[in-house]
Design a protein around this motif. Structure first.
Motif, PDB file in Angstrom:
ATOM      1  N   TYR A  66      42.683  31.198  67.577  1.00  0.00           N
ATOM      2  CA  TYR A  66      41.968  30.941  66.535  1.00  0.00           C
ATOM      3  C   TYR A  66      42.431  29.820  65.854  1.00  0.00           C
ATOM      4  O   TYR A  66      41.945  28.635  65.610  1.00  0.00           O
ATOM      5  CB  TYR A  66      41.622  32.156  65.486  1.00  0.00           C
ATOM      6  CG  TYR A  66      40.576  33.023  65.972  1.00  0.00           C
ATOM      7  CD1 TYR A  66      39.150  32.912  65.957  1.00  0.00           C
ATOM      8  CD2 TYR A  66      41.082  34.111  66.746  1.00  0.00           C
ATOM      9  CE1 TYR A  66      38.312  34.293  66.680  1.00  0.00           C
ATOM     10  CE2 TYR A  66      40.351  35.137  67.180  1.00  0.00           C
ATOM     11  CZ  TYR A  66      38.960  34.954  67.130  1.00  0.00           C
ATOM     12  OH  TYR A  66      38.268  36.020  67.823  1.00  0.00           O
ATOM     13  N   ALA A  99      34.004  38.058  62.561  1.00  0.00           N
ATOM     14  CA  ALA A  99      35.075  38.655  62.113  1.00  0.00           C
ATOM     15  C   ALA A  99      36.096  38.011  61.957  1.00  0.00           C
ATOM     16  O   ALA A  99      36.185  37.387  61.015  1.00  0.00           O
ATOM     17  CB  ALA A  99      35.306  40.301  62.982  1.00  0.00           C
ATOM     18  N   ASN A 100      37.102  37.838  62.955  1.00  0.00           N
ATOM     19  CA  ASN A 100      38.078  36.899  62.976  1.00  0.00           C
ATOM     20  C   ASN A 100      37.471  35.480  62.958  1.00  0.00           C
ATOM     21  O   ASN A 100      38.013  34.682  62.165  1.00  0.00           O
ATOM     22  CB  ASN A 100      38.946  37.143  64.284  1.00  0.00           C
ATOM     23  CG  ASN A 100      39.583  38.489  64.339  1.00  0.00           C
ATOM     24  OD1 ASN A 100      40.430  38.789  63.898  1.00  0.00           O
ATOM     25  ND2 ASN A 100      38.962  39.300  65.146  1.00  0.00           N
ATOM     26  N   ALA A 101      36.162  35.363  63.589  1.00  0.00           N
ATOM     27  CA  ALA A 101      35.820  34.136  63.675  1.00  0.00           C
ATOM     28  C   ALA A 101      35.379  33.678  62.003  1.00  0.00           C
ATOM     29  O   ALA A 101      35.370  32.582  61.461  1.00  0.00           O
ATOM     30  CB  ALA A 101      34.656  33.747  64.478  1.00  0.00           C
ATOM     31  N   GLY A 117      28.327  41.105  54.413  1.00  0.00           N
ATOM     32  CA  GLY A 117      29.265  40.599  55.879  1.00  0.00           C
ATOM     33  C   GLY A 117      28.196  40.945  56.990  1.00  0.00           C
ATOM     34  O   GLY A 117      28.371  41.552  57.982  1.00  0.00           O
ATOM     35  N   MET A 153      25.959  40.330  60.347  1.00  0.00           N
ATOM     36  CA  MET A 153      25.781  39.359  61.483  1.00  0.00           C
ATOM     37  C   MET A 153      24.452  38.989  61.661  1.00  0.00           C
ATOM     38  O   MET A 153      23.393  39.680  61.430  1.00  0.00           O
ATOM     39  CB  MET A 153      26.399  40.001  62.674  1.00  0.00           C
ATOM     40  CG  MET A 153      28.005  40.599  62.584  1.00  0.00           C
ATOM     41  SD  MET A 153      29.069  39.011  62.509  1.00  0.00           S
ATOM     42  CE  MET A 153      29.618  39.284  60.641  1.00  0.00           C
ATOM     43  N   GLY A 156      31.398  33.709  65.948  1.00  0.00           N
ATOM     44  CA  GLY A 156      32.057  34.810  66.791  1.00  0.00           C
ATOM     45  C   GLY A 156      30.839  34.693  67.859  1.00  0.00           C
ATOM     46  O   GLY A 156      29.647  34.578  67.637  1.00  0.00           O
ATOM     47  N   ASP A 157      31.272  35.308  69.110  1.00  0.00           N
ATOM     48  CA  ASP A 157      30.330  35.396  70.253  1.00  0.00           C
ATOM     49  C   ASP A 157      29.596  36.534  69.903  1.00  0.00           C
ATOM     50  O   ASP A 157      28.181  36.522  70.342  1.00  0.00           O
ATOM     51  CB  ASP A 157      31.022  35.453  71.589  1.00  0.00           C
ATOM     52  CG  ASP A 157      32.187  36.476  71.646  1.00  0.00           C
ATOM     53  OD1 ASP A 157      32.845  36.852  70.505  1.00  0.00           O
ATOM     54  OD2 ASP A 157      32.663  37.101  72.627  1.00  0.00           O
ATOM     55  N   SER A 158      29.863  37.346  69.292  1.00  0.00           N
ATOM     56  CA  SER A 158      28.998  38.650  68.960  1.00  0.00           C
ATOM     57  C   SER A 158      28.118  38.149  67.877  1.00  0.00           C
ATOM     58  O   SER A 158      26.650  38.332  68.151  1.00  0.00           O
ATOM     59  CB  SER A 158      29.666  39.688  68.602  1.00  0.00           C
ATOM     60  OG  SER A 158      29.029  40.845  68.020  1.00  0.00           O
ATOM     61  N   ALA A 159      28.588  37.540  66.801  1.00  0.00           N
ATOM     62  CA  ALA A 159      27.624  36.968  65.678  1.00  0.00           C
ATOM     63  C   ALA A 159      26.550  36.315  66.176  1.00  0.00           C
ATOM     64  O   ALA A 159      25.747  36.451  65.794  1.00  0.00           O
ATOM     65  CB  ALA A 159      28.501  36.170  64.644  1.00  0.00           C
ATOM     66  N   ASN A 219      35.764  34.964  72.384  1.00  0.00           N
ATOM     67  CA  ASN A 219      37.019  35.947  72.840  1.00  0.00           C
ATOM     68  C   ASN A 219      36.497  37.207  73.713  1.00  0.00           C
ATOM     69  O   ASN A 219      37.081  38.145  73.731  1.00  0.00           O
ATOM     70  CB  ASN A 219      37.644  36.219  71.653  1.00  0.00           C
ATOM     71  CG  ASN A 219      36.850  37.114  70.799  1.00  0.00           C
ATOM     72  OD1 ASN A 219      35.785  37.286  70.775  1.00  0.00           O
ATOM     73  ND2 ASN A 219      37.561  37.829  69.820  1.00  0.00           N
ATOM     74  N   GLY A 258      34.329  39.307  73.330  1.00  0.00           N
ATOM     75  CA  GLY A 258      33.774  40.179  72.537  1.00  0.00           C
ATOM     76  C   GLY A 258      33.879  40.359  70.911  1.00  0.00           C
ATOM     77  O   GLY A 258      34.070  39.335  70.415  1.00  0.00           O
ATOM     78  N   TYR A 316      35.556  41.526  67.854  1.00  0.00           N
ATOM     79  CA  TYR A 316      36.979  41.481  67.453  1.00  0.00           C
ATOM     80  C   TYR A 316      38.141  40.883  68.516  1.00  0.00           C
ATOM     81  O   TYR A 316      38.975  40.369  68.182  1.00  0.00           O
ATOM     82  CB  TYR A 316      37.374  42.970  66.852  1.00  0.00           C
ATOM     83  CG  TYR A 316      36.741  43.622  66.047  1.00  0.00           C
ATOM     84  CD1 TYR A 316      35.769  42.991  65.212  1.00  0.00           C
ATOM     85  CD2 TYR A 316      36.167  44.915  66.232  1.00  0.00           C
ATOM     86  CE1 TYR A 316      35.023  43.524  64.084  1.00  0.00           C
ATOM     87  CE2 TYR A 316      35.380  45.601  65.303  1.00  0.00           C
ATOM     88  CZ  TYR A 316      34.761  44.807  64.420  1.00  0.00           C
ATOM     89  OH  TYR A 316      33.852  45.510  63.598  1.00  0.00           O
TER      90      TYR A 316
HETATM   91  C1  LIG Z   1      24.043  43.317  61.153  1.00  0.00           C
HETATM   92  C2  LIG Z   1      25.286  43.701  61.557  1.00  0.00           C
HETATM   93  N1  LIG Z   1      25.467  44.693  62.705  1.00  0.00           N
HETATM   94  C3  LIG Z   1      26.896  44.971  63.065  1.00  0.00           C
HETATM   95  C4  LIG Z   1      28.058  44.343  62.104  1.00  0.00           C
HETATM   96  C5  LIG Z   1      29.246  44.834  62.482  1.00  0.00           C
HETATM   97  N2  LIG Z   1      30.086  43.537  62.645  1.00  0.00           N
HETATM   98  C6  LIG Z   1      30.934  43.279  62.189  1.00  0.00           C
HETATM   99  S1  LIG Z   1      31.803  41.848  62.568  1.00  0.00           S
HETATM  100  C7  LIG Z   1      30.804  42.127  64.362  1.00  0.00           C
HETATM  101  C8  LIG Z   1      31.048  41.034  65.222  1.00  0.00           C
HETATM  102  C9  LIG Z   1      32.511  40.617  65.169  1.00  0.00           C
HETATM  103  O1  LIG Z   1      32.659  39.800  66.593  1.00  0.00           O
HETATM  104  P1  LIG Z   1      32.528  38.264  66.909  1.00  0.00           P
HETATM  105  O2  LIG Z   1      31.215  37.850  66.072  1.00  0.00           O
HETATM  106  O3  LIG Z   1      32.350  37.818  68.220  1.00  0.00           O
HETATM  107  O4  LIG Z   1      33.725  37.919  65.816  1.00  0.00           O
HETATM  108  P2  LIG Z   1      35.407  37.896  66.419  1.00  0.00           P
HETATM  109  O5  LIG Z   1      36.110  38.864  65.541  1.00  0.00           O
HETATM  110  O6  LIG Z   1      35.555  38.391  67.944  1.00  0.00           O
HETATM  111  O7  LIG Z   1      35.744  36.773  66.329  1.00  0.00           O
HETATM  112  C10 LIG Z   1      30.115  43.299  64.171  1.00  0.00           C
HETATM  113  C11 LIG Z   1      29.176  43.466  65.064  1.00  0.00           C
HETATM  114  C12 LIG Z   1      27.558  43.813  61.195  1.00  0.00           C
HETATM  115  N3  LIG Z   1      28.256  42.937  60.234  1.00  0.00           N
HETATM  116  N4  LIG Z   1      26.307  43.369  60.797  1.00  0.00           N
END
Ligand SMILES: Cc1ncc(C[n+]2csc(CCOP(=O)(O)OP(=O)(O)O)c2C)c(N)n1
Ligand SMILES: [Mg+2]
Length: 580
Positions: free
Chosen positions: A387, A411-413, A436, A438, A461-464, A489, A491, A493
Motif C-alpha cells: 500500500y 479498509a486498508n485501502a 464506514g 462500503m 479496495g477491491d471489495s469496496a 489484494n 480480498g 483486508y
Molecule cells: C455495507 C458494508 N458491508 C460490509 C462492510 C464490512 N467491511 C468493512 S471494510 C470491507 C472491505 C475491505 O476490503 P477492501 O475494500 O478490499 O479493502 P482492503 O483492506 O483489502 O484494502 C468490508 C466488507 C462495510 N463496512 N459496509
C-alpha cells in the motif's frame, strides 16, 4: 365530420390542454423553481416518463444501474453543494435500494431527498397485493429527518418546498417524499397549478450563536495550556472556509482534521496535527470541536485514546442535542458553523495570545518524526506493490493536482490512503463517512464529477469497489472524468486467508486470485490498465487525469500486505473459546 369541424375540435382540445397541467409537470416545475439541476435515479413504473420529461425540461437526469449508487450520488451532491441532492426511485424494491443511502445521508448530516413513486394507496392500505406494494412512508420515517406524502396535484408545490427546507435547515439530513403513481397523471388548471408552487426563501436560515456562549467558549480557550482544534465534516459542509482558516491561524492552535475535513486548511499547514493525532488527543487540555461529533470516530471523547489528563471541551454545532452526548461540554456554542466561527473570530480581538511554545514544540516535533518515519516507505518500488509504495506515487499526483476530488473506500485501502495522501483544498476528500460504509465509491465519483466539473480519483479496495462496480458503465455512458484505482489484494483486508474447515470453498474474506478488474471497464469502452509497479501506476493515473477519459486501473497489491479491518481491528469481538 367536415374539415372545419375537425379543425375546430382540434383547436378546442389544444386550447383546453394548454390550460391544464398535471402532476408530472408540477413536480418538475417545483424542482426547477427551487434550483434543482440534477436528479440521480433508476427508471421504471411509475417514474419512467417523469424522468424523460424532467430531462426534456432541462434537468440532468442520471440513470444508474442500482438505486443505492444513485442515492449515494445524491447524498454527496448534497454535501458538496449545500442543496439537497435528489434521488428518484420506483416503488418498493427500488425505494428500499435507495433507502440505505437516505439513512446514510441522515447519519452523515447530508441534505438529500429520496423521491419515490409508490403504488395505489387504496390497495396498499388494504394489503390487497398491488404491483410493488409497500407502505413506503412508514418504512422511511425512522430513517430520515422528515417524510412526506403528496396525494393531490395542488399540494405538490408545498410538498417539494417542505422536503427542501427539512433537508437543508438546521442539521441537514435525508428527507423522503412519497409520490403515489396516481398523482403524476392528476390534471389541474394550469394557472392554479402555477400559483400552488412554492419557492423556498432562505432554506437554511443562519442560526446565530448567543453572545454569552461565544464569550464562554473564548474564555475556556484562553485558559488552555495545550489547546487543540478538531475540524469535522460539518465544518467542511458549511463552506465557511475563509473564516475557519482565519480563526485557526489567528489563534495559532494546532488543528486535527477529521477525514472529510482534510483540506479545509492544507494537510501540509504548519499547524496541522494530523501526523501527531495520538499525541494531541492524549495531551491536549482544551479541545474545540467545530462540526465534529464525539462519536466512535473520536473514541467518544474518553478512554485510552484521550489519556488521563483532565480535558475541557468546547463544541460548535448546529444541533443542541449534540452537546453532552458523550462527555460534558464545558462551552457549547449552538448555531450554524459559519455564524459561530465568525463570532468566535470577531471575539479573538487584536491581542489573542499564542499557545504556549512548549506545546507547539511537542506537537511539531511529533509530527516531524512521524512524517520522517513514513517517508522512505512511500518511496519503495516493490513488486508486488504494498500500500505504501502505491500510495507514495498517488500522493504526489494529488499534490500536483490539488483540485481533483479524491473518493476513498475500503479498509486498508481507506485507512492508509487517509493517513498518507495530503489534501490541499476544502471538500476534496469524500469517503465512507460516519458508518464506514462500503459502496459509496462509484456513486460519489459520479456526483463529484457532475456537481463540481472537476476530475475525480477514486481509490478503492477491491471489495469496496465490488459494492458499486457495475456503475463503471454509468461512468462510461456519461463520459465522466473519473479514474478508479483498485487496490487489488485478492480480498477483504488480505487475500491470504485459508478456509479452516478444509475443503474446496475459499476462505470467507478472499476473492478470485489475480482478478483483472481493468477488463470490466473495457467492456464499456473505457480505458483499462493493469499496473504491477508504482511506476506503472503513476503513468496510468497521470494519463487518465490528463485525458479525462473514464479509466479503471487494477493496481496489483501484495495479498499479504494488509491487516485485519485496517486500523479498526480492535472493534472485532473476540471469541475466548475458538482460540486454542
Ligand atoms: C455495507 C458494508 N458491508 C460490509 C462492510 C464490512 N467491511 C468493512 S471494510 C470491507 C472491505 C475491505 O476490503 P477492501 O475494500 O478490499 O479493502 P482492503 O483492506 O483489502 O484494502 C468490508 C466488507 C462495510 N463496512 N459496509
Ligand atoms: Mg482488498
Amino acid at each position: 365530420m367536415a374539415d372545419a369541424a375537425v379543425k375546430e375540435k382540434t383547436a378546442t382540445t389544444a386550447e383546453a390542454e394548454q390550460d391544464l397541467t398535471d402532476g408530472f409537470h408540477l413536480i418538475i416545475d417545483a424542482l426547477k423553481l427551487n434550483g434543482v439541476k440534477t436528479i440521480y435515479g433508476v427508471p421504471g413504473i411509475p417514474i419512467t416518463d417523469f424522468g424523460r420529461m424532467a430531462q426534456a425540461a432541462g434537468i440532468r437526469v442520471f440513470s444508474f444501474r442500482h438505486e443505492q449508487s444513485a442515492g449515494y450520488a445524491a447524498s454527496i451532491a448534497g454535501f458538496l453543494t449545500k442543496k439537497p441532492g435528489i434521488c428518484l426511485t420506483v416503488s418498493a424494491p427500488g425505494f428500499l435500494n435507495g433507502l440505505t443511502a437516505l439513512a446514510h445521508a441522515t447519519t452523515n448530516c447530508f441534505p438529500m431527498i429520496l423521491i419515490s413513486g409508490s403504488s395505489e394507496r387504496e390497495i396498499v392500505d388494504l394489503q390487497q397485493g398491488d404491483y410493488e406494494e409497500m407502505d413506503q412512508l412508514a418504512i422511511a420515517k425512522p430513517l430520515c429527518k422528515a417524510a412526506y406524502r403528496v396525494l393531490h396535484a395542488q399540494d405538490i408545490g408545498i410538498g417539494v418546498a417542505r422536503a427542501i427546507r427539512a433537508a437543508v435547515s438546521g442539521r441537514p439530513g435525508g428527507v423522503y417524499l412519497d409520490l403515489p403513481a396516481k398523482l403524476f397523471g392528476q390534471v389541474i388548471d394550469a394557472a392554479k397549478g402555477e400559483k400552488s408552487l412554492v419557492k423556498v426563501i432562505d432554506a437554511a436560515p443562519a442560526q446565530i450563536p448567543a453572545p454569552e456562549a461565544v464569550k464562554r467558549a473564548l474564555d475556556v480557550l484562553k485558559s488552555a495550556k495545550k489547546p487543540l482544534i478538531i475540524l469535522g465534516k460539518g465544518a467542511a459542509y458549511a463552506q465557511a472556509d475563509d473564516a475557519i482558516r482565519s480563526f485557526v491561524e489567528k489563534t495559532g492552535i494546532p488543528f486535527l482534521p477529521m477525514s472529510m475535513a482534510k483540506g479545509l486548511l492544507p494537510d501540509t499547514h504548519p499547524q496541522c496535527a494530523g501526523a501527531a493525532r495520538s499525541t494531541v488527543l492524549k495531551e491536549s487540555d482544551v479541545v474545540l470541536l467545530i462540526g465534529a461529533r464525539l462519536n466512535w470516530l473520536l473514541s467518544h471523547g474518553r478512554g485510552k485514546a484521550w489519556g488521563d489528563a483532565p480535558k475541557k471541551f468546547i463544541q460548535v454545532d448546529i444541533e443542541p442535542k449534540e452537546m453532552d452526548s458523550n462527555v460534558e461540554i464545558a462551552a457549547p456554542v449552538v448555531g450554524d458553523i459559519g455564524s459561530c466561527v465568525s463570532a468566535l473570530l470577531d471575539g479573538l480581538g487584536a491581542k489573542w495570545p499564542a499557545p504556549p511554545a512548549d506545546w507547539i514544540k511537542t506537537v511539531t516535533e511529533k509530527r516531524e518524526t512521524n512524517v520522517a518515519k513514513m517517508a522512505p516507505r512511500l518511496q519503495n518500488n516493490n513488486v508486488p506493490m504494498d500500500y505504501h509504495g502505491a500510495l507514495g506515487v498517488l500522493r504526489t499526483i494529488v499534490k500536483e493536482r490539488p483540485d481533483a476530488i479524491l473518493v476513498n473506500e475500503g479498509a486498508n485501502a481507506l485507512d492508509l490512503t487517509r493517513g498518507i495522501i495530503d489534501v490541499y483544498q476544502p471538500r476534496k476528500r469524500i469517503d465512507v463517512g460516519t458508518w464506514g460504509v462500503m459502496g459509496i465509491g462509484m456513486g460519489y465519483a459520479i456526483a463529484a464529477a457532475v456537481e463540481t466539473g472537476k476530475p475525480v480519483l477514486a481509490i478503492e479496495g477491491d471489495s469496496a469497489f465490488g459494492f458499486s462496480g457495475m456503475e463503471i458503465e454509468t461512468v462510461c455512458r456519461y463520459n465522466l472524468p473519473v479514474c478508479v484505482v483498485i487496490f487489488n489484494n485478492d480480498g477483504i483486508y488480505r487475500g491470504t486467508d485459508v478456509n479452516k474447515g478444509g475443503g474446496s470453498d475459499p476462505a470467507t474474506t478472499v476473492f478470485v486470485k489475480g482478478a483483472r478488474y481493468d477488463k470490466m471497464i473495457e467492456a464499456f469502452g473505457g480505458v483499462g490498465v493493469n499496473a504491477t509497479s508504482p511506476d506503472e501506476l503513476k503513468r496510468a493515473v497521470n494519463a487518465a487525469m490528463d485525458s479525462g477519459k473514464p479509466t479503471l486501473i487494477n493496481a496489483v497489491i501484495d495479498p499479504a500486505a494488509g491487516s485485519e479491518s485496517g486500523r479498526i481491528g480492535n472493534l472485532n469481538p473476540q471469541s475466548k473459546i475458538s482460540k486454542k
